[in-house]
Design a protein around this motif. Structure first.
Motif, mmCIF file in Angstrom:
data_model
loop_
_atom_site.group_PDB
_atom_site.id
_atom_site.type_symbol
_atom_site.label_atom_id
_atom_site.label_comp_id
_atom_site.label_asym_id
_atom_site.label_seq_id
_atom_site.Cartn_x
_atom_site.Cartn_y
_atom_site.Cartn_z
ATOM 1 N N ARG A 98 0.821 -1.218 0.000
ATOM 2 C CA ARG A 98 0.000 0.000 0.000
ATOM 3 C C ARG A 98 0.850 1.261 0.000
ATOM 4 N N LYS A 99 2.067 1.165 0.562
ATOM 5 C CA LYS A 99 2.951 2.335 0.599
ATOM 6 C C LYS A 99 3.388 2.751 -0.804
ATOM 7 N N THR A 100 3.450 1.782 -1.715
ATOM 8 C CA THR A 100 3.950 2.059 -3.060
ATOM 9 C C THR A 100 2.844 2.469 -4.024
ATOM 10 N N LEU A 101 1.594 2.407 -3.572
ATOM 11 C CA LEU A 101 0.474 2.744 -4.447
ATOM 12 C C LEU A 101 0.480 4.232 -4.796
ATOM 13 N N THR A 102 0.375 4.523 -6.053
ATOM 14 C CA THR A 102 0.198 5.913 -6.482
ATOM 15 C C THR A 102 -1.263 6.190 -6.827
ATOM 16 N N ASP A 103 -2.011 5.125 -7.091
ATOM 17 C CA ASP A 103 -3.429 5.259 -7.412
ATOM 18 C C ASP A 103 -4.155 4.025 -6.883
ATOM 19 N N TRP A 104 -5.134 4.235 -5.997
ATOM 20 C CA TRP A 104 -5.858 3.109 -5.405
ATOM 21 C C TRP A 104 -6.665 2.327 -6.434
ATOM 22 N N LYS A 105 -6.834 2.905 -7.612
ATOM 23 C CA LYS A 105 -7.500 2.133 -8.666
ATOM 24 C C LYS A 105 -6.692 0.898 -9.035
ATOM 25 N N ASP A 106 -5.357 0.984 -8.893
ATOM 26 C CA ASP A 106 -4.517 -0.190 -9.152
ATOM 27 C C ASP A 106 -4.807 -1.306 -8.158
ATOM 28 N N PHE A 107 -5.199 -0.927 -6.944
ATOM 29 C CA PHE A 107 -5.512 -1.913 -5.908
ATOM 30 C C PHE A 107 -6.746 -2.729 -6.274
ATOM 31 N N VAL A 108 -7.788 -2.058 -6.755
ATOM 32 C CA VAL A 108 -9.058 -2.744 -7.009
ATOM 33 C C VAL A 108 -9.114 -3.415 -8.377
ATOM 34 N N LYS A 165 -13.944 -0.456 4.056
ATOM 35 C CA LYS A 165 -14.721 -1.027 2.960
ATOM 36 C C LYS A 165 -15.442 0.056 2.165
ATOM 37 N N GLN A 166 -15.896 1.080 2.841
ATOM 38 C CA GLN A 166 -16.548 2.173 2.124
ATOM 39 C C GLN A 166 -15.553 2.952 1.267
ATOM 40 N N PHE A 167 -14.307 3.039 1.714
ATOM 41 C CA PHE A 167 -13.277 3.682 0.898
ATOM 42 C C PHE A 167 -13.032 2.875 -0.373
ATOM 43 N N ILE A 168 -12.901 1.553 -0.241
ATOM 44 C CA ILE A 168 -12.694 0.695 -1.413
ATOM 45 C C ILE A 168 -13.866 0.835 -2.374
ATOM 46 N N LEU A 169 -15.074 0.871 -1.836
ATOM 47 C CA LEU A 169 -16.261 1.028 -2.676
ATOM 48 C C LEU A 169 -16.213 2.352 -3.427
ATOM 49 N N SER A 170 -15.766 3.409 -2.777
ATOM 50 C CA SER A 170 -15.679 4.714 -3.445
ATOM 51 C C SER A 170 -14.625 4.698 -4.556
ATOM 52 N N VAL A 171 -13.529 3.956 -4.347
ATOM 53 C CA VAL A 171 -12.506 3.832 -5.393
ATOM 54 C C VAL A 171 -13.075 3.108 -6.602
ATOM 55 N N ILE A 172 -13.798 2.024 -6.357
ATOM 56 C CA ILE A 172 -14.413 1.278 -7.456
ATOM 57 C C ILE A 172 -15.383 2.169 -8.225
ATOM 58 N N ASP A 173 -16.167 2.956 -7.510
ATOM 59 C CA ASP A 173 -17.148 3.836 -8.155
ATOM 60 C C ASP A 173 -16.491 4.899 -9.035
ATOM 61 N N ARG A 174 -15.232 5.250 -8.737
ATOM 62 C CA ARG A 174 -14.537 6.269 -9.522
ATOM 63 C C ARG A 174 -13.807 5.696 -10.738
ATOM 64 N N CYS A 175 -13.794 4.388 -10.870
ATOM 65 C CA CYS A 175 -13.117 3.762 -12.012
ATOM 66 C C CYS A 175 -13.904 4.001 -13.302
ATOM 67 N N ASP A 176 -13.238 3.862 -14.444
ATOM 68 C CA ASP A 176 -13.877 4.115 -15.734
ATOM 69 C C ASP A 176 -15.057 3.187 -15.984
ATOM 70 N N ASP A 177 -14.922 1.925 -15.588
ATOM 71 C CA ASP A 177 -16.003 0.953 -15.757
ATOM 72 C C ASP A 177 -16.250 0.286 -14.410
ATOM 73 N N PRO A 178 -16.971 0.962 -13.502
ATOM 74 C CA PRO A 178 -17.124 0.453 -12.137
ATOM 75 C C PRO A 178 -17.774 -0.924 -12.049
ATOM 76 N N GLU A 179 -18.683 -1.230 -12.971
ATOM 77 C CA GLU A 179 -19.330 -2.541 -12.920
ATOM 78 C C GLU A 179 -18.328 -3.655 -13.193
ATOM 79 N N ALA A 180 -17.480 -3.457 -14.185
ATOM 80 C CA ALA A 180 -16.468 -4.464 -14.513
ATOM 81 C C ALA A 180 -15.446 -4.579 -13.380
ATOM 82 N N VAL A 181 -15.065 -3.447 -12.812
ATOM 83 C CA VAL A 181 -14.100 -3.469 -11.702
ATOM 84 C C VAL A 181 -14.699 -4.173 -10.489
#
Length: 221
Positions: free
Chosen positions: A66-76, A153-169
């Motif tokens: 997590r320390k190396t993450l520049t974008d949490w979208k990479d996590f999800v 968990k709500q933070f992860i959900l918010s990251v997914i919602d901000r992705c280009d294709d949240p349903e696929a993510v």
């Protein structure tokens, strides 16, 4: 230096561990038991402040991810297999931090822990009557994963919602959850030899009954 398991077990004699699958009621049960019996409460990831500060990539690479993450979208958006591997290896890397912190907390007070320490390690450092496993059906652990209000968990959900294709993510993320809570991992916990409680997917509130069962197993009543 290696500290032998019998020494660790001695210093953890006041510590009671609850582990298991997602959505099995671990966090709720740990909090209820702590309140009931005046135990020190250690919720999920209680050691993260220390491990975040101390872990190094050469020794604990997955705890440092997590320390190396520049974008949490990479996590999800990671492959499900990589998410599964990371989850379980992070638990193994974090075991040392958990044990060290618990030894410092449990000198003169009983402690109840929502733990990620693997069951094979728990067998070495604790006793049968100090460990309980809580299990839920895979459908609950996956489909209801975000039905809780905890910030992580709500933070992860918010990251997914901000992705280009949240349903696929979301589908990708759920495939990872399904692997983490697969039959193989379920069976490992169920067949660990520890006292086990299985959550029923029937809508009935069993929190008090579950607490009674685990309290009795722990010798608290």
């Amino acid at each position: 230096m290696i500290i032998e398991n019998n020494i660790i077990k001695h210093y953890l004699k006041n510590v009671y561990f609850i582990t298991g699958t997602a959505y099995a009621g671990k966090s709720t049960t740990v909090k209820m038991l702590a309140d009931r019996y005046g135990m020190l409460f250690c919720g999920e990831n209680y050691h993260i402040e220390v491990s975040d500060a101390v872990a190094t990539p050469d020794v604990q690479p997955d705890l440092c991810y997590r320390k190396t993450l520049t974008d949490w979208k990479d996590f999800v958006t990671r492959p499900p297999e990589e998410y599964e591997r990371w989850i379980y290896n992070s638990g193994r890397e974090g075991a040392g931090f958990e044990v060290a912190q618990l030894i410092s907390l449990a000198r003169d007070k009983k402690v109840i822990v929502d733990t990620n320490i693997p069951v094979d390690v728990l067998k070495e450092i604790s006793e049968y009557d100090h460990v309980a496993v809580m299990l839920s059906p895979q459908s609950m652990s996956v489909e209801r994963f975000f039905d809780r209000s905890d910030p992580e968990k709500q933070f992860i959900l918010s990251v997914i919602d901000r992705c280009d294709d949240p349903e696929a993510v979301m589908e990708n993320y759920k495939r990872g959850l399904a692997l983490i809570n697969s039959q193989e991992h379920y069976d490992e916990l169920a067949n660990s030899g520890f006292f086990t409680v299985v959550r029923e997917d029937n809508g009935v509130d069993m929190r008090e009954e579950v607490c009674d069962k685990i309290a009795k197993h722990f010798g608290l009543i």
